[in-house]
Design an enzyme around this catalytic site. Structure first.
Site, PDB file in Angstrom:
ATOM      1  N   ASP A 153       0.851  -1.171   0.000  1.00 31.43           N
ATOM      2  CA  ASP A 153       0.000   0.000   0.000  1.00 31.43           C
ATOM      3  C   ASP A 153       0.899   1.236   0.000  1.00 31.43           C
ATOM      4  O   ASP A 153       2.073   1.169   0.366  1.00 31.43           O
ATOM      5  CB  ASP A 153      -0.880  -0.023   1.259  1.00 31.43           C
ATOM      6  CG  ASP A 153      -1.924   1.078   1.255  1.00 31.43           C
ATOM      7  OD1 ASP A 153      -2.287   1.534   0.172  1.00 31.43           O
ATOM      8  OD2 ASP A 153      -2.355   1.467   2.350  1.00 31.43           O
TER       9      ASP A 153
ATOM     10  N   ASP B 284      -3.669  -1.665   5.443  1.00 27.67           N
ATOM     11  CA  ASP B 284      -4.158  -1.211   6.742  1.00 27.67           C
ATOM     12  C   ASP B 284      -5.667  -1.112   6.816  1.00 27.67           C
ATOM     13  O   ASP B 284      -6.221  -0.941   7.887  1.00 27.67           O
ATOM     14  CB  ASP B 284      -3.536   0.148   7.104  1.00 27.67           C
ATOM     15  CG  ASP B 284      -3.791   1.204   6.035  1.00 27.67           C
ATOM     16  OD1 ASP B 284      -4.530   0.924   5.072  1.00 27.67           O
ATOM     17  OD2 ASP B 284      -3.227   2.309   6.157  1.00 27.67           O
TER      18      ASP B 284
ATOM     19  N   ASP C  22      -8.200  -4.135   2.414  1.00 28.10           N
ATOM     20  CA  ASP C  22      -6.985  -4.933   2.213  1.00 28.10           C
ATOM     21  C   ASP C  22      -7.110  -6.337   2.790  1.00 28.10           C
ATOM     22  O   ASP C  22      -6.285  -7.209   2.481  1.00 28.10           O
ATOM     23  CB  ASP C  22      -5.782  -4.244   2.867  1.00 28.10           C
ATOM     24  CG  ASP C  22      -5.493  -2.887   2.267  1.00 28.10           C
ATOM     25  OD1 ASP C  22      -5.525  -2.777   1.034  1.00 28.10           O
ATOM     26  OD2 ASP C  22      -5.251  -1.931   3.032  1.00 28.10           O
TER      27      ASP C  22
END
Length: 918
Positions: free
Chosen positions: A336, A639, A643
């Site tokens: 990410d 996070d 995800d």
């Protein structure tokens, strides 16, 4: 269970006018649903909650620890020895089985609770209109058609279509990965608009940061975006780790080999040598006991546990033990962007005025760094235009900058906070500016007009500052400030600068001012519609972490590909990727483009593209699966709730500890306590070291078992007395071999570990070279053991004395072989053979003490049928171990010479004309 109505759950509500949505749902904006209608719909659609996750009971998890081929063999051997009434052998085998099962039960991670974490994100209460009244109802009781009222600080309780909004901004990071709050309005969007750009929609679990909004419920429970992700998470099957797969293959291979050799040996002994079945059972049990690596599960657990401790010191918390080794085989990291590769702290990097371009140094919220023109620092005292821009940045702003120990924190909108930090870098004090220029009036930022305006007392009059979207502020202005004076506006100049800043991945904010009469206590009607002076254009970005740049380079050097998968805009992703060294010169792929590719086409391009933008949870999951299809070992960071499915599916999911959601943490195998990508690189280094140590132990352990098995086989085939009883074999395997093997778990990570390519996940624990090493050492151990055993018998010693000699010969060979096993390829013939790992000498001393107890104490002599040895016998034992050490080191030298020769033959050389030749 909710009764799903396809017309409700699958309708593209973001493409329909708000009034049309309310009408389709047979509701009313002013009065809402009636209590009776709400009750009926609750029966139809079910409660606004997510189903609970199933958990495997503890008794079943314990029982499954015995579901292992090697455990079955050990249990069978225990049954056979019990039938033969060899109770000591039976007891030792059962203890080994129980200990291994307990260790496995303890190491298994806690039950899956990611789904419960997502369930906890649903709002417990909601404010709705029912029967024309505003009331608070439990979040579970919301139904499609309910009219929900939201204010700043509220968590969205279900999926809603916005009916009205006033300055509403919503944090959707847990669903989209977007680093800043999103403006919400009632305008429809195209059917293929990504979730992050659906400004007219509010999604369950997201948080209203500012303003108010009214929405109509269009999805509850499993029909929400959170519910969809929950269903994905429930359906995702986590992959087994490379080590688990290798150990399963190794166990099956070893089990087949042991059973085959044992059966063949039994048949040869009874039919060829004429031994009785009872005697052969004893010999075969000894053979099986010698071949099974009883200490492997325990040492494997110790090695992984030590890796967990080392990684914890590196700020990486491992939740599932096998994940330690998986890190060492990672070939692709899907990361990410926000907060992992970047700081998640919006920072002004550029200020464009009509006369100058200012580059701003320093990152994050700490007010440290210079403001440069070219390469020369400037200050507001020297630059009137910069002074006014800084003042406007402070005054047309509701954010504050606070010092918290060594940290600096923003209270308010992160983008506004970036402007306050910028002014602080220019040495303007926000408190002083706000006290000297008191605010008289304000027009708050609203998505409809896309600007904020404030009026302040200033030099005997009043001044209005405006901050907002560049194209909106540009329409208000007819002048621009140059060196303290106003000049006619040059729109083309500002458009070119805006395009240039956007190409750098910067978010843009324009700032302007207008002088008003002193007697104006309020911003007059139409004051912002024209006649303003454009002061500057701010370029803002969430900058990459400096340590992440270095970590990405380290990963690339280790043969690990780094891919950025973000919900952010593609321009921002490209700019951050370029700064990090990700996706150099390569195209980026958007979520919409991923959507257009089938699985086969995605598998074909996924290896070559490193930047993915505007992605959804399905996109991330598809990318992970595509990479795994191409035999990549994938680490996925994240996070947000969005995800969680990809984190669970990845070979190792990595969640952020500080800013990560509980759902992400529970779905992941590793949690970073500092949310820092660099920590992943450190963890990969530790993981490779752990795998090296596991291989070293296997390489150390197998020759011991192989040597023992050969001793038994040779004894049977040549009709010799059995040199090792089953109990003595288990003493060697469970006590001395395991004691010495523990030292290898503490071996430090080798210095060149991050210069190697990732290992092939399909490769076995042993390659051809190591299989050769195992065979050579097994033969040497067998030769040493049989030679000393037969020598003792030749000298007239009793069978107990000869067997004691044989056991100590095996242990001496183990001790010397341990020293050689500290490096698989490197020579250990040097003065540091006992240094660098303090557990090596400690375990050797412990093993020597155990063997003295085994040889000389009456209780051990009674249990294991041992006899005391003299100095001459001990000298022969030590000599046997020393010969084995030298033989292994000579073999290493010969193999290294061959490897260097092959490498030289395959390395291209450069001739005088600079052409590469083979």
């Amino acid at each position: 269970m909710a009764m799903t109505d396809a017309s409700v759950s699958r309708e593209p509500w973001h493409t329909l006018d708000a009034n049309a949505v309310v009408e389709r749902l047979k509701s009313d904006t002013e009065h809402g649903l009636s209590a009776a209608e709400a009750a009926a719909r609750l029966q139809q659609y079910g409660s606004n909650r997510l189903p609970r996750a199933r958990r495997r009971p503890a008794w079943l998890r314990l029982l499954l620890q015995f579901h292992n081929v090697l455990i079955y063999i050990m249990l069978l051997a225990a049954i056979i020895t019990a039938l033969l009434q060899h109770w000591i052998d039976t007891g030792v085998l059962l203890v080994a089985v129980v200990v291994n099962a307990i260790v496995g039960f303890i190491q298994e991670g806690k039950a899956e609770s990611a789904l419960d974490s997502i369930r906890g994100m649903l709002a417990s209460q909601a404010t709705v209109r029912r029967d024309g009244e505003q009331r608070s109802v439990p979040g579970d009781d919301l139904v499609p058609g309910d009219i929900v009222l939201l204010a700043s600080g509220d968590r969205v309780p279900a999926d809603l279509r916005v009916v009205s909004a006033k300055n509403a901004r919503v944090d959707e990071a847990l669903l989209t990965g977007e680093s800043v709050a999103v403006e919400k309005n009632v305008e429809t969007v195209a059917v293929d608009t990504s979730l992050g750009d659906r400004r007219c929609m509010l999604y369950s679990g997201s948080l209203v940061t500012t303003g108010q909004a009214v929405g109509v419920v269009i999805g509850t429970g499993v029909d929400t975006e959170l519910g969809r992700i929950s269903s994905m998470l429930r359906d995702v099957k986590p992959v087994t780790t490379p080590l688990v797969r290798q150990m399963a293959d190794f166990s099956r291979w070893l089990a087949v080999a042991i059973i085959g050799i044992a059966a063949l040996t039994f048949l040869l002994g009874t039919w060829w040598r004429g031994h009785s079945p009872a005697d052969m059972f004893t010999m075969v049990v000894a053979l099986v006991a010698s071949a099974i690596p009883e200490g492997l599960p325990a040492i494997l657990t110790v090695t992984l546990a030590l890796g967990v401790q080392r990684m914890a010191r590196q700020r990486a918390i491992i939740r599932h033990l096998p994940a330690v080794e998986t890190l060492g085989s990672v070939s692709v990291i899907c990361s990410d962007k926000t907060g992992t590769l970047t700081r998640n702290e919006m920072t002004v990097q550029r200020l464009v005025t009509a006369g100058k371009i200012y580059d701003v140094n320093g990152i994050g919220y700490a007010p440290k760094g210079s403001i440069d023109v070219g390469e020369q620092p400037v200050t507001p005292a020297e630059d009137r235009d910069l002074t006014l821009c800084c003042r406007a940045a402070i005054l047309c702003n509701d954010a504050t900058l606070n010092e918290d120990g060594d940290d600096w924190r923003i209270v308010g909108d992160p983008t506004e906070g970036a402007l306050v930090v910028f002014a602080a870098k220019a040495a303007l004090d926000a408190g002083d500016e706000r006290s000297q220029h008191s605010r008289l009036d304000v027009i708050p930022f609203e998505s409809e007009h896309r600007y904020m305006a404030t009026l302040h007392a200033h030099a005997g009059g009043a001044i209005m500052f405006i901050k907002g979207a560049p194209e909106r502020v540009l329409d208000m202005c007819s002048q621009q400030r140059v060196d303290g004076t106003d000049a006619p506006l040059d729109p083309d100049y500002w458009r070119r600068q805006a395009v240039d800043c956007a190409a750098r991945g910067l978010r843009l904010l324009s700032i302007a001012c207008k002088t008003l009469p002193a007697d104006e206590p309020r911003i007059p009607e139409g004051a912002v519609d024209g006649g303003c002076t454009l002061l500057g254009l701010f370029g803002i970005i969430d900058p990459p972490r400096e340590e992440a740049i270095e970590a990405v380079a380290t990963c690339h050097g280790a043969g690990v590909s780094v891919k950025m998968i973000t919900g952010d805009h593609v321009e921002t992703a490209r700019a951050i990727g370029a700064a990090l060294g990700i996706g150099k010169g390569e195209p980026a792929l958007t979520g919409a483009e991923i959507e257009s590719l089938d699985d086969q086409a995605l598998r074909a391009v996924v290896h070559d593209i490193d930047i993915y933008a505007r992605t959804s949870p399905e996109h991330k999951l598809r990318l992970v699966k595509a990479l795994q299809y191409n035999r990549a070992v994938v680490a996925m960071t994240g996070d947000g709730v969005n995800d969680a499915p990809a984190l669970k599916r990845a070979d190792i999911g990595v969640a952020m500890g500080r800013k990560g959601t509980d759902a992400a943490k529970e779905a992941a195998a590793m949690v970073l306590t500092d949310d820092n990508f660099a920590t992943i690189g450190n963890a990969i280094r530790e993981g490779r070291g752990v795998y090296d140590n596991i291989r070293k132990f296997v390489l150390f352990m197998l020759p011991t078992n192989g040597g023992e098995a050969l001793v038994v086989i040779i004894s049977i085939l040549f009709d010799l007395p059995l040199p090792l009883t089953p109990a003595q074999v288990l003493w060697i395997n469970l006590v001395t071999s395991s004691t010495l093997g523990v030292a290898l778990a503490f071996e430090p990570t080798e210095s060149n570990v991050m210069q190697r390519a990732p290992r092939d996940p399909g490769a076995g624990l042993l390659d051809r070279l190591l299989a050769w090493r195992v065979a050579v050492v097994s033969l040497l151990m067998m030769a040493a053991t049989l030679t000393l055993f037969l020598w003792q018998l030749h000298l007239g010693a009793g069978i107990d004395s000869a067997r004691t000699m044989a056991v100590n010969a095996v242990v001496a060979c183990e001790i010397f072989y341990l020293l050689s096993s500290r490096s698989i390829h490197g020579s250990m013939v040097h003065s540091r053979v006992l240094s660098g790992n303090r557990y090596v000498p400690l375990t050797i001393v412990a093993c020597i003490i155990l063997q003295i107890i085994y040889t000389y104490t009456p209780p051990m002599q009674h249990v294991f049928a041992t006899a005391a040895l003299g100095l001459a016998e001990w000298a022969m034992v030590i000599a046997a171990g020393a010969v084995l050490f030298l033989a292994v080191e000579i073999d290493k030298s010969l193999q290294n010479r061959k490897r260097r020769k092959r490498k030289a033959e395959n390395t291209p050389s450069v001739d005088n004309s600079n052409r590469v030749t083979a």
